[in-house]
Design a protein around this motif. Structure first.
Motif, short mmCIF file in Angstrom:
data_model
loop_
_atom_site.label_atom_id
_atom_site.label_comp_id
_atom_site.label_asym_id
_atom_site.label_seq_id
_atom_site.Cartn_x
_atom_site.Cartn_y
_atom_site.Cartn_z
N ALA A 114 0.84 -1.21 0.00
CA ALA A 114 0.00 0.00 0.00
C ALA A 114 0.87 1.25 0.00
N ARG A 115 1.95 1.22 0.77
CA ARG A 115 2.86 2.37 0.81
C ARG A 115 3.58 2.55 -0.52
N ARG A 116 3.91 1.45 -1.18
CA ARG A 116 4.58 1.54 -2.49
C ARG A 116 3.69 2.24 -3.52
N VAL A 117 2.40 1.87 -3.53
CA VAL A 117 1.45 2.49 -4.46
C VAL A 117 1.35 3.98 -4.17
N MET A 118 1.30 4.33 -2.89
CA MET A 118 1.21 5.75 -2.53
C MET A 118 2.48 6.50 -2.94
N ALA A 119 3.62 5.85 -2.81
CA ALA A 119 4.89 6.48 -3.22
C ALA A 119 4.91 6.71 -4.72
N CYS A 120 4.31 5.79 -5.49
CA CYS A 120 4.24 5.97 -6.95
C CYS A 120 3.40 7.20 -7.30
N MET A 121 2.33 7.42 -6.53
CA MET A 121 1.48 8.58 -6.79
C MET A 121 2.24 9.89 -6.52
N ARG A 122 3.15 9.85 -5.59
CA ARG A 122 3.92 11.06 -5.24
C ARG A 122 5.12 11.26 -6.17
N SER A 123 5.43 10.22 -6.95
CA SER A 123 6.58 10.30 -7.83
C SER A 123 6.21 10.98 -9.15
N SER A 124 7.20 11.46 -9.85
CA SER A 124 6.98 12.08 -11.16
C SER A 124 7.11 11.07 -12.31
N LYS A 125 7.41 9.81 -11.97
CA LYS A 125 7.69 8.81 -13.00
C LYS A 125 6.44 8.18 -13.62
N PHE A 126 5.29 8.40 -13.04
CA PHE A 126 4.09 7.70 -13.49
C PHE A 126 3.01 8.65 -14.01
N GLY A 127 3.42 9.81 -14.50
CA GLY A 127 2.46 10.76 -15.03
C GLY A 127 2.55 12.13 -14.40
N GLY A 128 3.34 12.28 -13.39
CA GLY A 128 3.49 13.57 -12.72
C GLY A 128 3.24 13.45 -11.23
N VAL A 129 3.78 14.35 -10.46
CA VAL A 129 3.60 14.32 -9.00
C VAL A 129 2.12 14.48 -8.67
N GLY A 130 1.63 13.56 -7.87
CA GLY A 130 0.23 13.60 -7.47
C GLY A 130 -0.69 12.88 -8.42
N VAL A 131 -0.16 12.39 -9.53
CA VAL A 131 -0.96 11.65 -10.51
C VAL A 131 -0.18 10.41 -10.93
N ALA A 132 -0.86 9.28 -11.00
CA ALA A 132 -0.19 8.05 -11.41
C ALA A 132 -1.08 7.29 -12.39
N SER A 133 -0.47 6.72 -13.42
CA SER A 133 -1.23 6.00 -14.44
C SER A 133 -0.74 4.57 -14.55
N SER A 134 -1.68 3.64 -14.47
CA SER A 134 -1.41 2.21 -14.69
C SER A 134 -0.31 1.65 -13.81
N ILE A 135 -0.44 1.85 -12.51
CA ILE A 135 0.48 1.22 -11.56
C ILE A 135 0.02 -0.23 -11.37
N GLN A 136 0.88 -1.18 -11.64
CA GLN A 136 0.49 -2.58 -11.48
C GLN A 136 0.73 -3.01 -10.04
N THR A 137 -0.31 -3.56 -9.44
CA THR A 137 -0.21 -4.05 -8.07
C THR A 137 -1.16 -5.23 -7.91
N THR A 138 -1.34 -5.64 -6.67
CA THR A 138 -2.23 -6.76 -6.37
C THR A 138 -3.17 -6.37 -5.24
N LEU A 139 -4.44 -6.69 -5.41
CA LEU A 139 -5.42 -6.51 -4.35
C LEU A 139 -5.89 -7.88 -3.89
N VAL A 140 -6.31 -7.94 -2.63
CA VAL A 140 -6.71 -9.23 -2.06
C VAL A 140 -8.22 -9.23 -1.85
N ALA A 141 -8.89 -10.21 -2.46
CA ALA A 141 -10.33 -10.33 -2.33
C ALA A 141 -10.70 -10.91 -0.98
N ARG A 142 -11.97 -10.87 -0.69
CA ARG A 142 -12.45 -11.34 0.62
C ARG A 142 -12.10 -12.81 0.86
#
Length: 343
Positions: free
Chosen positions: A44-72
């Motif tokens: 979760a922290r990694r995804v948030m760090a990507c949003m703050r980075s400029s590498k994924f579309g700009g600071v505060g914006v992130a596009s197509s970050i690949q991650t995993t979510l866990v279903a119930r």
């Protein structure tokens, strides 16, 4: 799916798409930590760090970050998240909103595309040397026949036939691999422990099993393990119970340990040839059908001729034996044996 969080990471919006994908109802998630749907707090922290980075579309914006979510239910679902950080009037981070797409189908297609590339490369790189091996086997057989002259070269020729069969088998595997790549579909099978492998085994056709062979107990004797195993697979597909032996002595041991409805034996084998096996079986198991098979159209040592004079009825010429002919001859031999009056 859409999920929005407050500044402290609690979920403040959770749509129906998220509920459908993850299995949680809105009331189970709203007000709780968004970390609940991630495999770990670190992710979760990694995804948030990507949003703050400029590498994924700009600071505060992130596009197509690949991650995993866990279903119930515990299933890990690969997703691509496009998100943005929300700011208050003072420019401070006030929360996030993220849009996530299930990418399992996309990853599967990527995997199949890779398989297709591997299949094409593998077929090209392996078929060429296979053709060379096959041609060399043909030349070697001619040399053996020339050098042997009047001497028996049946063992050497059988070995060359085994080489040709294995070449054909490899060719069949490559063909099935290519078809998998073309159809964008493949299956896996258990390998060792949790590992799995792509299943390249030949598929059974639509042919119905021969009911006449159902339950027949058959002993196959051949010193070529490849032939013995292939015949075992053919007959088991029709419901036979098949045992194998690598020579005549082992075949007689098998007969002493269990009852059989028929014996299929090679003509030329170490320790005991087909004629000797036939005579032993006729003595110990009168009436038990014995079918001989040979890779040759001649009977140099008169094994077949002597066996026929002693009562042998069936010989299958030219191995590998044609499956349809094998089924027909086996069924007819057992039926004829059962029709004979008991002595």
């Amino acid at each position: 799916m859409v999920i929005a969080t407050a500044r402290n990471g609690t979920v403040i919006f959770y749509n129906d798409g998220a509920s459908k994908l993850l299995g949680y109802e809105a009331e189970e998630v709203l007000g709780g930590s968004v970390g609940r749907v991630y495999p770990s707090r670190e992710e979760a922290r990694r995804v948030m760090a990507c949003m703050r980075s400029s590498k994924f579309g700009g600071v505060g914006v992130a596009s197509s970050i690949q991650t995993t979510l866990v279903a119930r239910g515990g299933e890990h679902i690969p997703v691509a998240i496009t998100g943005t950080i929300l700011y208050d009037d003072a420019g401070r981070e006030d929360g996030t909103i993220g849009f996530a797409k299930d990418i399992r189908e996309i990853l599967e297609k990527d995997k199949l595309a890779t398989l297709g590339e591997v299949a094409i490369g593998l077929s090209h790189e392996i078929n060429n040397p296979l053709a060379v091996i096959l041609n060399q086997a043909e030349l070697l057989e001619r040399d053996i026949e020339r050098l042997a002259g009047e001497r028996d070269s049946s063992v050497e020729t059988e070995r060359l036939d085994a080489v040709r069969r294995e070449i054909a088998r490899i060719g069949g595997i490559l063909e099935r691999l290519a078809k998998m790549a073309e159809s964008d579909h493949y299956e896996t099978a258990d390998y060792i422990g949790p590992a799995r492998m792509i299943d390249l085994r030949a598929r059974r056709g639509e042919r119905r099993p021969d009911s006449r062979l159902q339950g027949l107990r058959v002993l196959v004797a051949d010193d070529d393990l490849g032939i013995a195993q292939s015949m075992k697979e053919i007959l088991e597909a029709d419901g036979c119970q098949v045992a194998t032996a690598s020579d005549g002595l082992e075949a007689l041991e098998r007969l002493a340990q269990a009852d059989f409805d028929a014996v299929i034996t090679d003509v030329v084998m170490p320790n005991m040839d087909g004629h000797e096996i036939f005579l032993k079986i006729r003595e110990s198991h009168p009436g038990l059908p014995v079918l001989m098979m040979t890779a040759f159209h001649y009977d140099r040592d008169h094994i077949i001729k002597r066996s026929r004079l002693a009562g042998l009825e069936t010989v299958l010429f030219k191995k590998p034996v044609d499956p349809d002919k094998l089924r027909e001859v086996l069924a007819a031999s057992v039926a004829a044996s059962r029709a004979k009056p008991a002595r």
